[in-house]
Design a protein around this motif. Structure first.
Motif, PDB file in Angstrom:
ATOM      1  N   GLN A 269       0.824  -1.211   0.000  1.00  0.00           N
ATOM      2  CA  GLN A 269       0.000   0.000   0.000  1.00  0.00           C
ATOM      3  C   GLN A 269       0.862   1.267   0.000  1.00  0.00           C
ATOM      4  OE1 GLN A 269      -3.262   0.149  -0.565  1.00  0.00           O
ATOM      5  NE2 GLN A 269      -3.228  -2.074  -0.728  1.00  0.00           N
ATOM      6  N   ILE A 270       1.972   1.230   0.717  1.00  0.00           N
ATOM      7  CA  ILE A 270       2.890   2.376   0.705  1.00  0.00           C
ATOM      8  C   ILE A 270       3.430   2.577  -0.707  1.00  0.00           C
ATOM      9  CG2 ILE A 270       5.109   3.278   1.532  1.00  0.00           C
ATOM     10  CD1 ILE A 270       4.532   1.660   4.172  1.00  0.00           C
ATOM     11  N   TYR A 271       3.837   1.485  -1.347  1.00  0.00           N
ATOM     12  CA  TYR A 271       4.337   1.571  -2.718  1.00  0.00           C
ATOM     13  C   TYR A 271       3.257   2.125  -3.656  1.00  0.00           C
ATOM     14  CZ  TYR A 271       5.812   0.251  -7.376  1.00  0.00           C
ATOM     15  OH  TYR A 271       6.116   0.281  -8.714  1.00  0.00           O
ATOM     16  N   LEU A 272       2.021   1.647  -3.521  1.00  0.00           N
ATOM     17  CA  LEU A 272       0.930   2.163  -4.360  1.00  0.00           C
ATOM     18  C   LEU A 272       0.705   3.655  -4.141  1.00  0.00           C
ATOM     19  CD1 LEU A 272      -1.826  -0.619  -4.249  1.00  0.00           C
ATOM     20  CD2 LEU A 272      -0.270  -0.033  -6.129  1.00  0.00           C
ATOM     21  N   GLN A 273       0.800   4.102  -2.892  1.00  0.00           N
ATOM     22  CA  GLN A 273       0.611   5.526  -2.600  1.00  0.00           C
ATOM     23  C   GLN A 273       1.748   6.356  -3.206  1.00  0.00           C
ATOM     24  OE1 GLN A 273      -2.265   6.570  -1.101  1.00  0.00           O
ATOM     25  NE2 GLN A 273      -1.629   8.621  -1.704  1.00  0.00           N
ATOM     26  N   ILE A 274       2.961   5.836  -3.184  1.00  0.00           N
ATOM     27  CA  ILE A 274       4.095   6.509  -3.818  1.00  0.00           C
ATOM     28  C   ILE A 274       3.827   6.639  -5.320  1.00  0.00           C
ATOM     29  CG2 ILE A 274       6.518   6.154  -4.492  1.00  0.00           C
ATOM     30  CD1 ILE A 274       6.999   5.139  -1.593  1.00  0.00           C
ATOM     31  N   GLN A 275       3.292   5.592  -5.916  1.00  0.00           N
ATOM     32  CA  GLN A 275       2.958   5.651  -7.339  1.00  0.00           C
ATOM     33  C   GLN A 275       1.851   6.674  -7.603  1.00  0.00           C
ATOM     34  OE1 GLN A 275       2.198   1.498  -8.548  1.00  0.00           O
ATOM     35  NE2 GLN A 275       3.941   1.808  -9.910  1.00  0.00           N
ATOM     36  N   LYS A 276       0.816   6.674  -6.768  1.00  0.00           N
ATOM     37  CA  LYS A 276      -0.286   7.631  -6.935  1.00  0.00           C
ATOM     38  C   LYS A 276       0.209   9.072  -6.841  1.00  0.00           C
ATOM     39  CE  LYS A 276      -3.888   4.649  -5.043  1.00  0.00           C
ATOM     40  NZ  LYS A 276      -4.743   4.400  -3.876  1.00  0.00           N
ATOM     41  N   GLU A 277       1.083   9.322  -5.879  1.00  0.00           N
ATOM     42  CA  GLU A 277       1.608  10.675  -5.716  1.00  0.00           C
ATOM     43  C   GLU A 277       2.465  11.078  -6.916  1.00  0.00           C
ATOM     44  OE1 GLU A 277       0.880  12.983  -3.244  1.00  0.00           O
ATOM     45  OE2 GLU A 277      -0.666  11.492  -2.804  1.00  0.00           O
ATOM     46  N   SER A 278       3.214  10.136  -7.459  1.00  0.00           N
ATOM     47  CA  SER A 278       4.026  10.412  -8.650  1.00  0.00           C
ATOM     48  C   SER A 278       3.134  10.728  -9.843  1.00  0.00           C
ATOM     49  CB  SER A 278       4.936   9.228  -8.965  1.00  0.00           C
ATOM     50  OG  SER A 278       5.858   9.036  -7.921  1.00  0.00           O
ATOM     51  N   ALA A 279       2.079   9.951 -10.010  1.00  0.00           N
ATOM     52  CA  ALA A 279       1.137  10.196 -11.111  1.00  0.00           C
ATOM     53  C   ALA A 279       0.453  11.550 -10.938  1.00  0.00           C
ATOM     54  CB  ALA A 279       0.105   9.076 -11.174  1.00  0.00           C
ATOM     55  N   ARG A 280       0.115  11.900  -9.705  1.00  0.00           N
ATOM     56  CA  ARG A 280      -0.510  13.200  -9.430  1.00  0.00           C
ATOM     57  C   ARG A 280       0.422  14.339  -9.836  1.00  0.00           C
ATOM     58  NH1 ARG A 280       0.233  16.777  -5.677  1.00  0.00           N
ATOM     59  NH2 ARG A 280       1.483  15.428  -4.357  1.00  0.00           N
ATOM     60  N   ILE A 281       1.692  14.202  -9.520  1.00  0.00           N
ATOM     61  CA  ILE A 281       2.665  15.242  -9.872  1.00  0.00           C
ATOM     62  C   ILE A 281       2.808  15.359 -11.389  1.00  0.00           C
ATOM     63  CG2 ILE A 281       5.150  15.749  -9.805  1.00  0.00           C
ATOM     64  CD1 ILE A 281       5.020  14.981  -6.809  1.00  0.00           C
ATOM     65  N   ILE A 282       2.819  14.230 -12.088  1.00  0.00           N
ATOM     66  CA  ILE A 282       2.893  14.266 -13.550  1.00  0.00           C
ATOM     67  C   ILE A 282       1.646  14.972 -14.107  1.00  0.00           C
ATOM     68  CG2 ILE A 282       2.762  12.860 -15.645  1.00  0.00           C
ATOM     69  CD1 ILE A 282       4.613  10.832 -14.200  1.00  0.00           C
ATOM     70  N   ASN A 283       0.482  14.619 -13.586  1.00  0.00           N
ATOM     71  CA  ASN A 283      -0.761  15.228 -14.066  1.00  0.00           C
ATOM     72  C   ASN A 283      -0.800  16.720 -13.796  1.00  0.00           C
ATOM     73  OD1 ASN A 283      -1.754  12.811 -15.090  1.00  0.00           O
ATOM     74  ND2 ASN A 283      -2.818  12.293 -13.194  1.00  0.00           N
ATOM     75  N   GLN A 284      -0.325  17.153 -12.637  1.00  0.00           N
ATOM     76  CA  GLN A 284      -0.290  18.577 -12.322  1.00  0.00           C
ATOM     77  C   GLN A 284       0.626  19.344 -13.273  1.00  0.00           C
ATOM     78  OE1 GLN A 284       0.897  18.814  -8.215  1.00  0.00           O
ATOM     79  NE2 GLN A 284      -1.207  18.812  -7.481  1.00  0.00           N
TER      80      GLN A 284
END
Length: 154
Positions: free
Chosen positions: A136-151
């Motif tokens: 779950q920590i790894y998934l959250q790291i991925q989600k945050e990375s995707a959010r930064i790319i989208n921003q």
């Protein structure tokens, strides 16, 4: 945000893999499961959060039995992760993932899976709840990375 060229991206992917290899070597040298747990605890002590609630810019990691929080910030083309957890072993797992993925481009974070987890054998000595928390920590790291790319594309 400007995007890295293919050569730069490849260099960062190598860095991610080297970081994973360093942790793999560190854990595989240890003779017992207890020594592995000792290393996890020692690694996580600096981010252990004894009941304090992190600032509001931290996101709680869903699916973790412990109270684990993560924050991602962007500097230039790189993403930096910060975290806190209220459990020592979870803090160690979090610290290892932060060490591997912090300071890399978000695209590298998304394309460099944590293969070291299997090679170290975490799935053999972590409880199911801790292994789920690590994932779950790894998934959250991925989600945050995707959010930064989208921003950055807006």
């Amino acid at each position: 945000m400007t995007f890295l060229n293919g050569s730069d991206q490849e260099k960062f992917l190598i860095i991610c893999k080297q970081r994973q290899t360093r942790w793999e070597e560190e854990f595989t040298l240890l003779p017992s499961i207890q020594k592995k747990y000792d290393l996890l605890i020692a690694t996580g002590k600096h981010i252990f959060n004894k009941g304090e609630t992190p600032k509001s810019d931290f996101v709680r990691v869903p699916g973790c039995q412990s109270k684990t929080f993560l924050k991602a910030t962007r500097e230039n083309e790189l993403v930096f992760f910060f975290g806190k957890s209220d459990a020592l072993i979870s803090s160690g797992l979090l610290a290892i993932l932060l060490n591997i993925y912090s300071g890399l481009p978000p695209l590298t974070v998304l394309t460099c899976p944590p293969k070291f987890i299997e090679r170290i054998g975490f799935n053999q000595f972590l409880s199911l709840n801790r292994a789920t928390g690590l994932y779950q920590i790894y998934l959250q790291i991925q989600k945050e990375s995707a959010r930064i790319i989208n921003q950055s594309e807006m």
